[in-house]
Design an enzyme around this catalytic site. Structure first.
Site, mmCIF file in Angstrom:
data_model
loop_
_atom_site.group_PDB
_atom_site.id
_atom_site.type_symbol
_atom_site.label_atom_id
_atom_site.label_comp_id
_atom_site.label_asym_id
_atom_site.label_seq_id
_atom_site.Cartn_x
_atom_site.Cartn_y
_atom_site.Cartn_z
ATOM 1 C CB SER A 184 19.613 23.153 -6.268
ATOM 2 O OG SER A 184 19.767 21.740 -6.315
ATOM 3 C CB SER A 185 20.087 21.168 -10.644
ATOM 4 O OG SER A 185 20.070 19.953 -9.901
ATOM 5 C CG ASP A 209 17.872 18.354 4.729
ATOM 6 O OD1 ASP A 209 17.450 17.413 4.029
ATOM 7 O OD2 ASP A 209 18.916 18.279 5.406
ATOM 8 N N GLY A 257 13.294 19.762 -10.623
ATOM 9 C CA GLY A 257 12.785 20.718 -9.635
ATOM 10 C C GLY A 257 12.923 22.144 -10.099
ATOM 11 C CE1 TYR A 271 15.780 7.376 -7.977
ATOM 12 C CE2 TYR A 271 14.937 5.974 -9.736
ATOM 13 C CZ TYR A 271 15.014 7.200 -9.123
ATOM 14 O OH TYR A 271 14.308 8.264 -9.643
ATOM 15 C CG LEU A 287 6.693 23.462 -0.359
ATOM 16 C CD1 LEU A 287 7.484 24.732 -0.143
ATOM 17 C CD2 LEU A 287 6.342 22.812 0.980
#
Length: 315
Positions: free
Chosen positions: A12-13, A64, A16, A154, A7
C-alpha cells in the site's frame, strides 16, 4: 519467454509499493506481479503509481499476513497456485523504552514481522519444493544483525526472521530454492514517518528520568538527522531487490547501504560482540560532536549529488 510470478506483501505504500511498480514496469517484462495489502481501500497510491502496468503485469490482491485464511485465499486465486518469487515486505515498527510499551504492542510487532512471514512460507514453500525452484526474498533490516538503541522489539523481530532463514536456507538448497535477506539501513518512507510520529507521542511516565531523557534528547533528536544523512529511498531498495532476483546465484544476505555497512562490520570483526557495543556506546555518549560532524558531511555530499532526503513531508 515465461514470466516469473512475483507475490509481494505490504504494497500500500513505501518499499512494497516501490517494489511492485518496479517489477511490473520491468523493461523486459520478465515478471507478473501480484501486489498484496491487508486493506484494499488503501490501494489508491499503488493504482496511481502503477499506471499502464495495472491489469497487464500487475494485479492487486488482498492479503493479511496475520490471517492464515487470507493468505490461503490469495494463493488459491493465483494460476496453479504458482509463486516463483515471494517478497515478504509487510511489517510494523516500534520504538521507545520497553517500560513504556505493552506486551500486547510487542506481540503485534512479532506477529506481523516474524509469524506473518512464517505463515506465508507454510502456504507457499511446499509448492516451491514440489517444483524444485523458487526465490524467497525477505525485506529485513540491518537491525536484524545489529541491535539498535530503543528498537528492542523491532530488532528482536528482525533477528527472529534472520535466524529462521539461516536455519531454513540449508534445507532449501536441497530443493534448489534461494533465500535472500535484503538488509536496508535507514529508508525514508511513510513507514518511518509513522514510527517517528508515534515515537514523539510516547508516554514516558513509566520510564525513569535518565531513560526518558535519553530517548527524547538523544534518540529522537538524532533520528531525523540520521535518516536525512544516510537514508535511502524506497526506489533504491526496489532497484537492489531487482538486481538480486535476476542474479544466477543470488546471495543469502545483501546490505543496500554502503554508508551503513561499516557499522555492521564491527560485529563480524569481533565474535565477542564487545567491539561493536563499545563503539556504539562511545558514538552515542562520548563522541557526539564527531558523530554529528560526520552526519553533516554526509548530508552535504547528498545535497551536492541532489540526493538529500527529509523526514518532513513537502508542503
Amino acid at each position: 519467454m515465461n514470466q516469473k510470478v512475483v507475490l509481494i506483501t505490504g504494497c500500500s505504500s513505501g518499499i512494497g509499493l516501490a517494489l511492485a511498480v518496479r517489477f511490473a514496469n520491468d523493461e523486459k517484462k520478465r515478471f507478473m506481479v501480484y501486489a498484496t495489502m491487508r486493506n484494499l481501500s488503501k490501494s489508491k497510491a499503488l493504482v496511481e503509481a502503477a499506471g499502464r502496468s495495472l491489469g497487464r503485469t500487475l494485479e492487486i490482491k488482498q492479503l493479511d499476513v496475520c490471517d492464515e485464511n487470507s493468505i490461503k485465499a490469495c494463493v488459491d486465486s493465483l494460476p496453479e497456485r504458482r509463486v516463483d518469487i515471494l517478497i515478504s515486505n509487510a511489517g510494523l515498527g516500534l520504538i521507545g523504552p520497553i517500560e513504556c510499551q505493552s506486551i500486547e504492542q510487542m506481540k503485534v510487532v512479532m506477529d506481523t514481522n516474524f509469524f506473518g512471514f512464517v505463515r506465508l512460507l507454510k502456504e507457499i514453500l511446499p509448492d516451491m519444493k514440489r517444483r524444485k525452484r523458487g526465490h524467497i526474498v525477505v525485506i529485513s533490516s540491518v537491525m536484524g544483525i545489529q541491535g539498535m538503541l530503543f528498537n528492542d522489539i523491532y530488532s528482536a523481530s528482525k533477528f527472529a526472521v534472520e535466524g529462521f532463514c539461516e536455519s531454513l536456507v540449508v534445507q532449501s538448497m536441497r530443493f534448489k530454492i534461494n533465500i535472500t535477506l535484503i538488509e536496508p539501513g535507514p529508508v525514508i518512507t511513510e513507514f518511518e514517518h509513522k514510527v517517528y510520529g508515534e515515537g514523539l507521542k510516547t508516554d514516558l511516565s513509566k520510564a525513569d528520568k535518565d531513560t526518558a531523557d535519553m530517548f527524547t534528547n538523544i534518540y529522537l533528536k538524532n533520528y531525523r538527522e540520521i535518516f536525512e544523512s544516510v537514508g535511502q529511498t524506497a526506489e533504491d531498495i526496489a532497484e537492489h531487490t531487482l538486481m538480486i532476483v535476476t542474479m544466477d546465484n543470488p546471495p543469502f544476505r545483501h546490505q543496500t547501504n554502503m554508508l551503513y555497512t561499516p557499522m555492521t562490520t564491527l560485529k563480524y570483526a569481533d565474535p565477542s560482540g564487545d567491539l561493536s557495543i563499545d563503539e556504539f556506546y562511545k558514538m552515542v555518549f562520548e563522541h557526539d560532536k564527531v558523530f554529528h560532524a560526520s552526519l553533516n558531511f554526509l548530508k552535504l555530499l547528498r545535497w551536492r549529488s541532489r540526493k538529500s532526503f527529509s523526514l518532513e513531508k513537502s508542503k
